[in-house]
Design a protein around this motif. Sequence first.
Motif, PDB file in Angstrom:
ATOM      1  N   ILE A  56       0.841  -1.208   0.000  1.00 14.89           N
ATOM      2  CA  ILE A  56       0.000   0.000   0.000  1.00 14.89           C
ATOM      3  C   ILE A  56       0.867   1.246   0.000  1.00 14.89           C
ATOM      4  CG2 ILE A  56      -1.508   1.396   1.473  1.00 14.89           C
ATOM      5  CD1 ILE A  56      -3.150  -0.977   2.051  1.00 14.89           C
ATOM      6  N   LEU A  57       1.896   1.255   0.821  1.00 12.03           N
ATOM      7  CA  LEU A  57       2.787   2.413   0.880  1.00 12.03           C
ATOM      8  C   LEU A  57       3.430   2.675  -0.475  1.00 12.03           C
ATOM      9  CD1 LEU A  57       4.542   1.790   4.331  1.00 12.03           C
ATOM     10  CD2 LEU A  57       2.777   3.488   3.805  1.00 12.03           C
ATOM     11  N   ILE A  58       3.851   1.625  -1.169  1.00 13.16           N
ATOM     12  CA  ILE A  58       4.526   1.794  -2.456  1.00 13.16           C
ATOM     13  C   ILE A  58       3.537   2.208  -3.548  1.00 13.16           C
ATOM     14  CG2 ILE A  58       5.759   0.595  -4.296  1.00 13.16           C
ATOM     15  CD1 ILE A  58       7.097  -1.108  -2.129  1.00 13.16           C
ATOM     16  N   PHE A  59       2.478   1.427  -3.716  1.00  9.67           N
ATOM     17  CA  PHE A  59       1.558   1.682  -4.815  1.00  9.67           C
ATOM     18  C   PHE A  59       0.778   2.983  -4.621  1.00  9.67           C
ATOM     19  CE2 PHE A  59       2.550  -2.571  -5.994  1.00  9.67           C
ATOM     20  CZ  PHE A  59       2.186  -2.717  -7.327  1.00  9.67           C
ATOM     21  N   ALA A  60       0.342   3.253  -3.404  1.00  9.90           N
ATOM     22  CA  ALA A  60      -0.426   4.475  -3.161  1.00  9.90           C
ATOM     23  C   ALA A  60       0.443   5.718  -3.315  1.00  9.90           C
ATOM     24  CB  ALA A  60      -1.050   4.431  -1.774  1.00  9.90           C
ATOM     25  N   SER A  61       1.743   5.586  -3.098  1.00 10.93           N
ATOM     26  CA  SER A  61       2.649   6.722  -3.276  1.00 10.93           C
ATOM     27  C   SER A  61       2.955   6.964  -4.748  1.00 10.93           C
ATOM     28  CB  SER A  61       3.956   6.479  -2.503  1.00 10.93           C
ATOM     29  OG  SER A  61       3.716   6.358  -1.117  1.00 10.93           O
ATOM     30  N   ILE A  62       2.966   5.886  -5.531  1.00  9.68           N
ATOM     31  CA  ILE A  62       3.275   6.020  -6.959  1.00  9.68           C
ATOM     32  C   ILE A  62       2.039   6.439  -7.758  1.00  9.68           C
ATOM     33  CG2 ILE A  62       4.025   4.785  -9.019  1.00  9.68           C
ATOM     34  CD1 ILE A  62       5.735   3.019  -7.209  1.00  9.68           C
ATOM     35  N   ARG A  72     -10.210   7.224  -6.568  1.00  7.64           N
ATOM     36  CA  ARG A  72      -8.754   7.245  -6.600  1.00  7.64           C
ATOM     37  C   ARG A  72      -8.205   5.813  -6.589  1.00  7.64           C
ATOM     38  NH1 ARG A  72      -6.753   8.736  -2.249  1.00  7.64           N
ATOM     39  NH2 ARG A  72      -8.651   8.760  -0.988  1.00  7.64           N
ATOM     40  N   PHE A  73      -6.996   5.668  -7.088  1.00  3.59           N
ATOM     41  CA  PHE A  73      -6.390   4.346  -7.144  1.00  3.59           C
ATOM     42  C   PHE A  73      -6.232   3.742  -5.756  1.00  3.59           C
ATOM     43  CE2 PHE A  73      -2.736   1.477  -7.100  1.00  3.59           C
ATOM     44  CZ  PHE A  73      -3.082   0.594  -8.115  1.00  3.59           C
ATOM     45  N   THR A  74      -5.915   4.585  -4.765  1.00  4.65           N
ATOM     46  CA  THR A  74      -5.763   4.081  -3.395  1.00  4.65           C
ATOM     47  C   THR A  74      -7.031   3.403  -2.918  1.00  4.65           C
ATOM     48  OG1 THR A  74      -4.230   5.875  -2.913  1.00  4.65           O
ATOM     49  CG2 THR A  74      -5.167   4.704  -1.032  1.00  4.65           C
ATOM     50  N   GLN A  75      -8.184   4.026  -3.207  1.00  7.39           N
ATOM     51  CA  GLN A  75      -9.463   3.474  -2.786  1.00  7.39           C
ATOM     52  C   GLN A  75      -9.693   2.106  -3.427  1.00  7.39           C
ATOM     53  OE1 GLN A  75     -10.959   5.687  -0.731  1.00  7.39           O
ATOM     54  NE2 GLN A  75     -12.805   4.566  -0.188  1.00  7.39           N
ATOM     55  N   TYR A  76      -9.277   1.961  -4.673  1.00  2.26           N
ATOM     56  CA  TYR A  76      -9.427   0.679  -5.374  1.00  2.26           C
ATOM     57  C   TYR A  76      -8.415  -0.335  -4.866  1.00  2.26           C
ATOM     58  CZ  TYR A  76      -9.863  -2.642  -9.239  1.00  2.26           C
ATOM     59  OH  TYR A  76     -10.060  -3.788  -9.978  1.00  2.26           O
ATOM     60  N   PHE A  77      -7.173   0.094  -4.712  1.00  3.52           N
ATOM     61  CA  PHE A  77      -6.089  -0.830  -4.393  1.00  3.52           C
ATOM     62  C   PHE A  77      -6.237  -1.437  -2.999  1.00  3.52           C
ATOM     63  CE2 PHE A  77      -1.589  -1.545  -3.005  1.00  3.52           C
ATOM     64  CZ  PHE A  77      -1.314  -2.577  -3.889  1.00  3.52           C
ATOM     65  N   VAL A  78      -6.768  -0.664  -2.049  1.00  4.00           N
ATOM     66  CA  VAL A  78      -6.869  -1.171  -0.677  1.00  4.00           C
ATOM     67  C   VAL A  78      -7.815  -2.367  -0.598  1.00  4.00           C
ATOM     68  CG1 VAL A  78      -8.788   0.277   0.117  1.00  4.00           C
ATOM     69  CG2 VAL A  78      -7.040  -0.462   1.738  1.00  4.00           C
ATOM     70  N   THR A  79      -8.830  -2.405  -1.476  1.00 10.53           N
ATOM     71  CA  THR A  79      -9.745  -3.559  -1.452  1.00 10.53           C
ATOM     72  C   THR A  79      -9.001  -4.837  -1.810  1.00 10.53           C
ATOM     73  OG1 THR A  79     -10.395  -3.235  -3.778  1.00 10.53           O
ATOM     74  CG2 THR A  79     -11.673  -2.081  -2.112  1.00 10.53           C
ATOM     75  N   GLY A  80      -8.129  -4.725  -2.823  1.00 16.13           N
ATOM     76  CA  GLY A  80      -7.353  -5.894  -3.213  1.00 16.13           C
ATOM     77  C   GLY A  80      -6.365  -6.310  -2.152  1.00 16.13           C
ATOM     78  N   ILE A 131      -5.172 -13.058  13.433  1.00 15.12           N
ATOM     79  CA  ILE A 131      -4.193 -12.374  12.586  1.00 15.12           C
ATOM     80  C   ILE A 131      -4.885 -11.676  11.428  1.00 15.12           C
ATOM     81  CG2 ILE A 131      -2.125 -12.630  11.183  1.00 15.12           C
ATOM     82  CD1 ILE A 131      -1.726 -13.063  14.177  1.00 15.12           C
ATOM     83  N   GLY A 132      -5.923 -12.291  10.870  1.00 15.21           N
ATOM     84  CA  GLY A 132      -6.662 -11.678   9.767  1.00 15.21           C
ATOM     85  C   GLY A 132      -7.330 -10.383  10.179  1.00 15.21           C
ATOM     86  N   VAL A 133      -7.960 -10.372  11.351  1.00 14.59           N
ATOM     87  CA  VAL A 133      -8.591  -9.142  11.850  1.00 14.59           C
ATOM     88  C   VAL A 133      -7.552  -8.067  12.122  1.00 14.59           C
ATOM     89  CG1 VAL A 133      -9.853  -8.138  13.795  1.00 14.59           C
ATOM     90  CG2 VAL A 133     -10.614 -10.299  12.807  1.00 14.59           C
ATOM     91  N   ALA A 134      -6.456  -8.457  12.776  1.00 18.08           N
ATOM     92  CA  ALA A 134      -5.399  -7.495  13.088  1.00 18.08           C
ATOM     93  C   ALA A 134      -4.813  -6.890  11.817  1.00 18.08           C
ATOM     94  CB  ALA A 134      -4.302  -8.169  13.913  1.00 18.08           C
ATOM     95  N   GLU A 135      -4.604  -7.728  10.819  1.00 19.49           N
ATOM     96  CA  GLU A 135      -4.028  -7.240   9.571  1.00 19.49           C
ATOM     97  C   GLU A 135      -4.985  -6.297   8.847  1.00 19.49           C
ATOM     98  OE1 GLU A 135      -1.496  -9.172   5.979  1.00 19.49           O
ATOM     99  OE2 GLU A 135      -3.297 -10.238   6.594  1.00 19.49           O
ATOM    100  N   THR A 136      -6.276  -6.622   8.826  1.00 19.76           N
ATOM    101  CA  THR A 136      -7.254  -5.758   8.177  1.00 19.76           C
ATOM    102  C   THR A 136      -7.326  -4.398   8.860  1.00 19.76           C
ATOM    103  OG1 THR A 136      -8.574  -7.680   7.499  1.00 19.76           O
ATOM    104  CG2 THR A 136      -9.674  -5.534   7.506  1.00 19.76           C
ATOM    105  N   VAL A 137      -7.340  -4.400  10.185  1.00 15.28           N
ATOM    106  CA  VAL A 137      -7.369  -3.131  10.936  1.00 15.28           C
ATOM    107  C   VAL A 137      -6.116  -2.316  10.637  1.00 15.28           C
ATOM    108  CG1 VAL A 137      -7.305  -2.114  13.252  1.00 15.28           C
ATOM    109  CG2 VAL A 137      -8.849  -4.033  12.765  1.00 15.28           C
ATOM    110  N   LEU A 138      -4.972  -2.972  10.577  1.00 16.91           N
ATOM    111  CA  LEU A 138      -3.716  -2.281  10.295  1.00 16.91           C
ATOM    112  C   LEU A 138      -3.736  -1.657   8.901  1.00 16.91           C
ATOM    113  CD1 LEU A 138      -0.814  -1.583  11.128  1.00 16.91           C
ATOM    114  CD2 LEU A 138      -0.100  -3.811  10.243  1.00 16.91           C
ATOM    115  N   LEU A 139      -4.219  -2.400   7.913  1.00 13.64           N
ATOM    116  CA  LEU A 139      -4.291  -1.882   6.547  1.00 13.64           C
ATOM    117  C   LEU A 139      -5.220  -0.679   6.456  1.00 13.64           C
ATOM    118  CD1 LEU A 139      -4.478  -5.206   4.486  1.00 13.64           C
ATOM    119  CD2 LEU A 139      -2.603  -3.568   4.490  1.00 13.64           C
TER     120      LEU A 139
END
Length: 283
Positions: A56-62, A72-80, A131-139
């Motif tokens: 996310i940091l890389i793609f959303a920055s580019i 925006r691309f960020t809004q689309y990319f975060v779903t993936g 771990i799945g919940v924690a990762e989703t919250v972090l993202l």
Amino acid sequence: MSTTTATTATTPPTGAARRRIGPVALGLRQGRLEIRQFLRSRESVVFTMAFPVLMILIFASIFTGEITDGVRFTQYFVTGMIATGLMTVGFQSLAIQIPIERDRGVLKRLRGTPMPKWVYFAGKVIMVAVIGVAETVLLLAVATMLFGLQLPDTATKWFTLGWVSVLGITACTLCGIAFSSLAHSGRSASAVATPVSLVLQFISGVFFVFTSLPGWMQQVAALFPLKWMCQGLRSVFLPEAFATQEPGGSFELGRVALVLAVWCVIGLVLCLTTFRWTTKRDG
């Protein structure tokens, strides 16, 4: 000798012997053990939790522009990336962890203990869920704070986020357990599971807008859960107007639920018919 035997026979069991651990407590205890083991493995933590955040940091920055009006691309990319994170912890991590444990003889020893077999799987499921919940919250936190991600604004969208995530991670977990039987050894597990995970990400609309992919690639992706997880999550984070950009002209949430449910059944059947507790060399 007879006195000792009689005394032993009539002595009431101690408090520890009288206590019986219920099934729920057994599952939770195994789940805590699995979580601790996961967190102690720096490779697992980095690849499973840090990798999606790094992407996310890389793609959303580019890619800072819009893919269509108001999206925006960020809004689309975060779903993936949310879908990828759930697939990584459910499918890829188990497809690698279990062969390693099988190769080390852990599963063989567990099979020889009085512990019910289901406790082992319950521990894996609890670990994947936490771990799945924690990762989703972090993202979501990273995308919201750094890139202005718009969180769902209705209870219906939050509910959709919930059931898509639950069905998706359930399907991925069951498929990961079943897929673990394909690796001949713990050493080869990563080489077997990782390419499958990466290919699915590239053809399922994670890194690119799904409709921009070749038609044959879209059809192949539609056979697997990740494409439908991404599509269901797009209905949560993207405006309703974007539904016309989907292959079917809508988000098709009914079909999303059906396909993911079918994969849950397929995964369960494969688990029951293919899972191995020992390596082939053990017989």
